[in-house]
Design a protein around this motif. Structure first.
Motif, PDB file in Angstrom:
ATOM      1  N   ASP A  77       0.878  -1.166   0.000  1.00  0.00           N
ATOM      2  CA  ASP A  77       0.000   0.000   0.000  1.00  0.00           C
ATOM      3  C   ASP A  77       0.916   1.216   0.000  1.00  0.00           C
ATOM      4  O   ASP A  77       1.581   1.496   0.997  1.00  0.00           O
ATOM      5  N   GLN A  78       0.949   1.927  -1.117  1.00  0.00           N
ATOM      6  CA  GLN A  78       1.913   3.017  -1.283  1.00  0.00           C
ATOM      7  C   GLN A  78       1.807   4.060  -0.182  1.00  0.00           C
ATOM      8  O   GLN A  78       2.814   4.552   0.316  1.00  0.00           O
ATOM      9  N   GLU A  79       0.588   4.379   0.215  1.00  0.00           N
ATOM     10  CA  GLU A  79       0.402   5.416   1.237  1.00  0.00           C
ATOM     11  C   GLU A  79       1.045   5.023   2.562  1.00  0.00           C
ATOM     12  O   GLU A  79       1.686   5.835   3.226  1.00  0.00           O
ATOM     13  N   HIS A  80       0.900   3.745   2.944  1.00  0.00           N
ATOM     14  CA  HIS A  80       1.406   3.315   4.248  1.00  0.00           C
ATOM     15  C   HIS A  80       2.820   2.735   4.182  1.00  0.00           C
ATOM     16  O   HIS A  80       3.559   2.781   5.161  1.00  0.00           O
TER      17      HIS A  80
END
Length: 117
Positions: free
Chosen positions: A3-6
């Motif tokens: 998950d790129q955001e996390h």
């Protein structure tokens, strides 16, 4: 799963550790070992107020009950669908007349005029 955001910060940190410690191109397993753990949100015990006697809850219960209540206007089908076509178009996987006792009874009732059309 990535998950790129996390996970972007975790990957950057792992590559920084590998750049500091490795003299040759690292294996993927080394990247995973160097990657810091994900931050876990703290679970708290917060009671969810639910009064089953409140008007809002009664309205929700009525809404759910309405979903499961049969529609009186709709013809109810309980046959297998091989002899007499069901309103919903479904057919049981019984094999039909000759193989299924329910379908045989339905066919016999149709012949004698005691079945629904």
């Amino acid at each position: 799963m990535f998950d790129q955001e996390h996970d972007a910060a975790r990957f950057k940190r792992a590559f920084a550790i590998l750049c500091r410690d490795c003299r040759s191109w690292p294996q993927p397993a080394a990247l995973l070992e160097a990657m810091p753990r994900r931050d876990q949100l703290a679970l708290t015990k917060q009671p969810i107020p639910a009064d089953p006697d409140s008007p809002a809850m009664k309205a929700k219960f009525d809404q759910i009950a309405k979903l499961f209540r049969p529609d009186p206007k709709r013809k109810q089908d309980n046959g297998h669908g091989h002899v007499v076509t069901r309103c919903d178009g479904l057919k049981a996987r019984c094999g039909g007349p000759g193989l299924c006792e329910v379908c045989n009874k339905e066919a016999q009732a149709l012949k004698t005029g005691k079945a629904r059309a």
